[in-house]
Motif scaffolding. Structure first.
Motif, PDB file in Angstrom:
ATOM      1  N   ASN A 185      67.236  20.024  35.375  1.00  8.39           N
ATOM      2  CA  ASN A 185      66.150  20.951  35.101  1.00  8.39           C
ATOM      3  C   ASN A 185      66.676  22.317  35.295  1.00  8.39           C
ATOM      4  O   ASN A 185      67.596  22.653  35.937  1.00  8.39           O
ATOM      5  N   SER A 237      60.174  12.622  41.067  1.00  4.09           N
ATOM      6  CA  SER A 237      60.644  13.806  41.260  1.00  4.09           C
ATOM      7  C   SER A 237      60.946  14.390  42.674  1.00  4.09           C
ATOM      8  O   SER A 237      59.927  14.917  43.093  1.00  4.09           O
ATOM      9  N   TYR A 244      60.211  14.957  36.225  1.00  2.90           N
ATOM     10  CA  TYR A 244      60.075  16.482  36.432  1.00  2.90           C
ATOM     11  C   TYR A 244      59.212  17.264  35.247  1.00  2.90           C
ATOM     12  O   TYR A 244      58.334  18.066  35.496  1.00  2.90           O
ATOM     13  N   LEU A 275      55.534  15.756  35.599  1.00  4.62           N
ATOM     14  CA  LEU A 275      54.786  16.773  36.527  1.00  4.62           C
ATOM     15  C   LEU A 275      54.286  18.230  36.087  1.00  4.62           C
ATOM     16  O   LEU A 275      53.330  18.628  36.835  1.00  4.62           O
ATOM     17  N   THR A 276      55.615  18.821  35.351  1.00  2.57           N
ATOM     18  CA  THR A 276      55.116  20.182  35.137  1.00  2.57           C
ATOM     19  C   THR A 276      54.117  20.463  34.097  1.00  2.57           C
ATOM     20  O   THR A 276      53.176  21.043  34.206  1.00  2.57           O
ATOM     21  N   VAL A 313      60.258  20.168  28.589  1.00  5.61           N
ATOM     22  CA  VAL A 313      58.994  20.132  28.520  1.00  5.61           C
ATOM     23  C   VAL A 313      58.284  19.799  27.229  1.00  5.61           C
ATOM     24  O   VAL A 313      57.201  19.192  27.085  1.00  5.61           O
ATOM     25  N   ILE A 348      53.972  28.308  32.357  1.00  5.24           N
ATOM     26  CA  ILE A 348      54.850  27.714  33.430  1.00  5.24           C
ATOM     27  C   ILE A 348      55.867  28.545  33.611  1.00  5.24           C
ATOM     28  O   ILE A 348      56.899  28.204  34.324  1.00  5.24           O
ATOM     29  N   MET A 390      55.042  22.992  38.536  1.00  6.77           N
ATOM     30  CA  MET A 390      55.175  21.247  38.890  1.00  6.77           C
ATOM     31  C   MET A 390      54.616  21.169  40.196  1.00  6.77           C
ATOM     32  O   MET A 390      55.123  21.827  41.249  1.00  6.77           O
TER      33      MET A 390
END
Ligand SMILES: NC(=O)c1ccc[n+]([C@@H]2O[C@H](COP(=O)([O-])OP(=O)(O)OC[C@H]3O[C@@H](n4cnc5c(N)ncnc54)[C@H](OP(=O)(O)O)[C@@H]3O)[C@@H](O)[C@H]2O)c1
Length: 343
Positions: free
Chosen positions: A42, A96, A130, A133-134, A164, A244, A287
């Protein structure tokens, strides 16, 4: 065990170090240990590796050198802490971890783990935690979307071809939203195949002035696009903007920790109040570990409403190349790391 770690900050080629003899972690009472089969890269991995924001992380007691890289894993539970009741040895799981995932073994709090979607290989499952969860922190925790209230809402997801974006488009369609997105010409077919209803080519006309009446916008582009993205939202109708990409890290890098956090909070308060005047909500989102979010999305994956979008797979020995590719910002979906050769 094998692990890819850094002992100093810098460029991928200079600092990523393949260690054949790293110590194996032992689970705390509330943790499980996972025999890692696959991981993913990521943007945050590249940021941590380069040292960007290291002062900020140090203040939070996070990420002191040396650091084993990797914040996505899929694998098999091989040890269970004494207080853990929800997993047993042999369970296939995805999670994650807070770094340490690019290794043969990693320990994770059991509450932050879920059973791997049964229809996916480990390589496929590792592409998800990841980014799930973001997007969950942004779309559920901040924007208040649920499986029950999303149908009929118009959700703008600029940057639909990234890690994402490819997940969020499919998920929002599965919950019944109308989805608008942006991408370059070469990725139009990809985002349409994921379900996007309205697609704007950012290399041509873009969305500015052409997209309006959105209920929710998830900003994945950052400050320069904040105003144009806000302009796509409804006015006086509880529309929600969630980004984000916050200025927290740049501000603490530029002004030091205390001053940077103070400036961040002041900027956030200003933006919230300006948008509240327009009847909108404003948030910067990060996240958050959350096992039940992973379990929830695993159901949509098992129903084949969400499919993995994997651009490239690298063996862990080639993590340098994987980091450099993610840093190019051209990845379509996810860049995945093979830890155990799937044969
Ligand atoms: N707050 C958090 O907790 C959190 C968590 C995850 C990610 N993030 C941040 O969110 C952003 C998105 O993350 P990600 O992992 O999805 O990124 P990513 O996978 O690295 O994004 C790559 C994709 O972005 C597309 N792209 C690049 N510039 C674009 C533009 N101007 N307009 C539209 N698409 C563009 C590229 O397509 P083309 O090649 O066609 O341009 C490529 O497909 C990153 O900045 C990341 O740092 C924040």
């Amino acid at each position: 065990m094998r692990a890819v770690e850094i002992h100093e900050y810098g460029a991928a080629r200079d600092v990523l170090n393949f260690n054949q003899d790293a110590p194996e972690p032992e689970p705390a009472p509330d943790e499980i240990r996972i025999r890692v089969h696959a991981g993913a890269v990521n943007n945050i991995d590249c940021a941590i590796r380069s040292g960007y924001g290291s002062e900020f992380f140090k203040q939070h007691g996070m990420f002191e050198l040396p650091i084993i890289m990797g914040r996505d894993v899929s694998g098999v539970v091989d040890k269970v802490g004494v207080d853990v009741t929800q997993f047993t040895i042999g369970d296939e799981v995805y999670a994650s971890p807070s770094n340490r995932g690019c290794a043969d073994y990693v320990t994770v709090k059991a509450n932050f783990v879920a059973l791997k979607p049964r229809n996916l290989t480990h390589l496929e499952a590792a592409s998800f935690p990841y980014v799930i969860l973001t997007a969950w922190a942004a779309l559920v925790d901040h924007a208040g979307l649920t499986a029950e209230n999303t149908a009929g809402q118009k959700v703008f997801l600029p940057r639909g071809s990234g890690g994402v974006g490819t997940l969020a488009i499919q998920w929002m369609k599965a919950w019944g939203a109308t989805v608008a997105t942006t991408c370059s010409t070469k990725n139009i077919e990809l985002v349409k195949s994921l379900g996007a209803d309205e697609v704007f080519d950012y290399t041509k006309d873009g969305f500015e002035g052409r997209l309006q009446d959105c209920d929710v916008a998830l900003d994945m582009l950052g400050y320069e696009m904040e105003q144009p993205i806000l302009a796509t939202l409804k006015v006086k109708n509880a529309a929600r903007y969630v980004s984000i990409i916050s200025p927290l890290m740049p501000l603490t890098v530029e002004h030091g920790y205390d001053k940077g956090v103070e400036m961040y909070e002041a900027q956030l308060a200003d933006r919230k109040s300006v948008q509240a005047e327009l009847g909108r909500e404003f948030a910067w989102s990060f996240m958050q570990p959350n096992g039940s979010a992973l379990a929830n999305i695993a159901e949509l994956i098992e129903q084949e409403k969400i499919k993995p979008v994997i651009d490239r797979v690298y063996p862990m020995e080639q993590l340098v190349d994987a980091h450099e590719y993610v840093e190019s910002r051209r990845a379509r979906g996810k860049v995945v790391i093979s830890i155990v050769d799937p044969g």
